[in-house]
Scaffold this motif. Structure first.
Motif, PDB file in Angstrom:
ATOM      1  N   THR A  86      43.361   8.284  43.527  1.00  0.00           N
ATOM      2  CA  THR A  86      42.454   7.173  43.221  1.00  0.00           C
ATOM      3  C   THR A  86      43.167   5.831  43.092  1.00  0.00           C
ATOM      4  O   THR A  86      42.660   4.815  43.510  1.00  0.00           O
ATOM      5  CB  THR A  86      41.687   7.462  41.908  1.00  0.00           C
ATOM      6  OG1 THR A  86      41.058   8.728  42.046  1.00  0.00           O
ATOM      7  CG2 THR A  86      40.642   6.406  41.645  1.00  0.00           C
ATOM      8  N   HIS A  89      43.474   1.113  39.764  1.00  0.00           N
ATOM      9  CA  HIS A  89      42.314   0.243  39.555  1.00  0.00           C
ATOM     10  C   HIS A  89      40.970   0.968  39.672  1.00  0.00           C
ATOM     11  O   HIS A  89      39.952   0.434  39.256  1.00  0.00           O
ATOM     12  CB  HIS A  89      42.364  -0.959  40.504  1.00  0.00           C
ATOM     13  CG  HIS A  89      43.489  -1.884  40.145  1.00  0.00           C
ATOM     14  ND1 HIS A  89      43.369  -2.846  39.172  1.00  0.00           N
ATOM     15  CD2 HIS A  89      44.770  -1.952  40.576  1.00  0.00           C
ATOM     16  CE1 HIS A  89      44.523  -3.479  39.038  1.00  0.00           C
ATOM     17  NE2 HIS A  89      45.389  -2.950  39.881  1.00  0.00           N
ATOM     18  N   GLY A  90      41.000   2.180  40.219  1.00  0.00           N
ATOM     19  CA  GLY A  90      39.749   2.920  40.351  1.00  0.00           C
ATOM     20  C   GLY A  90      39.517   3.918  39.227  1.00  0.00           C
ATOM     21  O   GLY A  90      38.524   4.635  39.226  1.00  0.00           O
ATOM     22  N   GLN A 101      29.429  -4.015  40.790  1.00  0.00           N
ATOM     23  CA  GLN A 101      29.413  -2.615  41.221  1.00  0.00           C
ATOM     24  C   GLN A 101      27.960  -2.127  41.187  1.00  0.00           C
ATOM     25  O   GLN A 101      27.636  -1.054  41.634  1.00  0.00           O
ATOM     26  CB  GLN A 101      30.258  -1.713  40.303  1.00  0.00           C
ATOM     27  CG  GLN A 101      31.594  -2.286  39.880  1.00  0.00           C
ATOM     28  CD  GLN A 101      32.501  -2.593  41.069  1.00  0.00           C
ATOM     29  OE1 GLN A 101      32.531  -1.835  42.022  1.00  0.00           O
ATOM     30  NE2 GLN A 101      33.215  -3.711  41.007  1.00  0.00           N
ATOM     31  N   GLU A 269      41.198  -2.896  47.476  1.00  0.00           N
ATOM     32  CA  GLU A 269      40.413  -2.658  46.273  1.00  0.00           C
ATOM     33  C   GLU A 269      39.346  -3.745  46.233  1.00  0.00           C
ATOM     34  O   GLU A 269      39.687  -4.933  46.203  1.00  0.00           O
ATOM     35  CB  GLU A 269      41.361  -2.794  45.060  1.00  0.00           C
ATOM     36  CG  GLU A 269      40.884  -2.189  43.789  1.00  0.00           C
ATOM     37  CD  GLU A 269      40.933  -0.668  43.793  1.00  0.00           C
ATOM     38  OE1 GLU A 269      42.005  -0.096  44.037  1.00  0.00           O
ATOM     39  OE2 GLU A 269      39.869  -0.083  43.559  1.00  0.00           O
ATOM     40  N   LYS A 279      45.634  -3.042  48.352  1.00  0.00           N
ATOM     41  CA  LYS A 279      46.178  -2.280  47.218  1.00  0.00           C
ATOM     42  C   LYS A 279      47.681  -2.488  47.063  1.00  0.00           C
ATOM     43  O   LYS A 279      48.204  -2.518  45.956  1.00  0.00           O
ATOM     44  CB  LYS A 279      45.866  -0.801  47.401  1.00  0.00           C
ATOM     45  CG  LYS A 279      44.386  -0.493  47.253  1.00  0.00           C
ATOM     46  CD  LYS A 279      44.127   0.978  47.422  1.00  0.00           C
ATOM     47  CE  LYS A 279      42.629   1.240  47.285  1.00  0.00           C
ATOM     48  NZ  LYS A 279      42.287   2.654  47.434  1.00  0.00           N
TER      49      LYS A 279
END
Ligand SMILES: Nc1ncnc2c1ncn2[C@@H]1O[C@H](COP(=O)(O)OS(=O)(=O)O)[C@@H](OP(=O)(O)O)[C@H]1O
Length: 320
Positions: A86, A89-90, A101, A269, A279
């Protein structure tokens, strides 16, 4: 609230065309500013919430990995750890752009409500801009704040924006960026005010705010990961200590490990419709003192002088 946006003081932006000054700090319109206003007026904290608060380029990516790995260490084996697939940051929500989001405020509010406790959030929002319901001593919310030497923060930020800036923003020389940074005009700046807000709050409420330094974590990660674990209510047991659990987390989250994972090398990202960052840009050198390779003696003295003036009487000293 959005009606005030055209009236806000405006300066040259770093990644986007402009920065706007709101409540004494500089924000990117509209993504970040909308998110901050949402947080101020619509976010309902829970007593169990934990916020990882940072100013940009102070170690957010690293500490996201550290806090997540520490908090969830009994839930995952190293071989199938979410960090391998992931990326830092996720792992948990970045509050500042949370509304993007989701489709609109109402959806964000419902989706925030549906997150299980304890909720973990990351944010760059200054302490003074959090709702009282989060900062009141009685609220139960806790903050982990990371501070870094402003000279390294500045250099890190300059490299980052020159790789990530949007097309409408012309390249910024080191000197031009330096002037803006020293005047406090940087994303979420003035940097010194951001740090002091959390520092003062940590002195008043040490059980509510854990104030850590990037340089200290680099020098003695074992001690500081232990402090982090205790603060979030997940101290390492004697057995975990014997089995090297602390060292395992440090290795997993190290610059060398994270920056070499495929997930952190490719792709972008996306934080909002406007903000997408490669990223790989979150990993540059991860060192203390890299500023020496870029700042002149005069520049270093100027930042040190600002730090001396701003931090005077606060009891805070930046790491070196
Ligand atoms: N694991 C790990 N360990 C140590 N240092 C690390 C790590 N991951 C990222 N970095 C370094 O942190 C700097 C980026 O800061 P942030 O993560 O706060 O950036 S951001 O605010 O999320 O954009 C940036 O610092 P500089 O190398 O000085 O530019 C990154 O390289």
């Amino acid at each position: 609230m959005r009606d005030i946006i055209p009236t806000l003081p405006k300066e040259r932006g770093w990644m986007f065309e402009h920065l706007l000054q709101y409540n004494g700090f500089w924000f990117t319109p509209t993504s970040i500013l909308d998110g901050v206003i949402f947080l101020q007026h619509h976010f309902k904290p829970r007593p169990t919430d934990i916020f990882l608060a940072t100013s940009p380029k102070t170690g957010s990516t690293w500490f996201k990995a550290l806090i997540f790995a520490t908090m969830n260490r009994t839930n995952f084996e190293l071989s199938n750890h979410p960090l391998l697939t992931t990326g830092p940051h996720g792992l948990f929500p970045f509050l500042d752009t949370y509304i993007f989001q989701n489709d609109h405020y109402q959806d964000s509010i419902s989706s925030l409500k549906s997150l299980p406790s304890p909720r973990l959030f990351s944010t760059h929002v200054p302490y003074s801009m959090f709702p009282d319901s989060a900062t009141d001593a009685s609220s139960g919310c806790r903050f982990v704040y990371i501070c870094r030497n402003p000279k390294d923060v500045f250099v890190s930020m300059w490299f980052f924006v020159n790789k990530s800036r949007t097309k409408e923003v012309s390249p910024m020389s080191l000197e031009e960026a330096f002037e803006l940074f020293c005047r406090g005009v940087s994303p979420y700046g003035p940097y010194w005010d951001h740090v002091l807000g959390y520092w003062k709050a940590s002195l008043e409420s040490p059980n509510k705010i854990l104030f850590l330094k990037y340089e200290d974590m680099k020098n003695d990660p074992v001690v500081h990961v232990r402090r982090l674990a205790e603060f979030i209510g997940k101290p390492f047991s004697a057995e975990e200590e014997r089995n090297g659990a602390v060292e395992e987390i440090i290795r997993l989250c190290s610059f060398e490990n994270l920056s070499n994972l495929e997930i952190n090398k490719n792709g972008a990202e996306r934080f909002s419709p406007e903000i997408a960052v490669d990223k790989s840009n979150f990993f540059r050198k991860g060192q203390v003192g890299d500023w020496k390779n870029y700042l002149t003696e005069e520049m270093a003295k100027r930042i040190d002088q600002i730090s001396d003036d701003k931090l005077y009487g606060s009891g805070l000293k930046f790491g070196t």
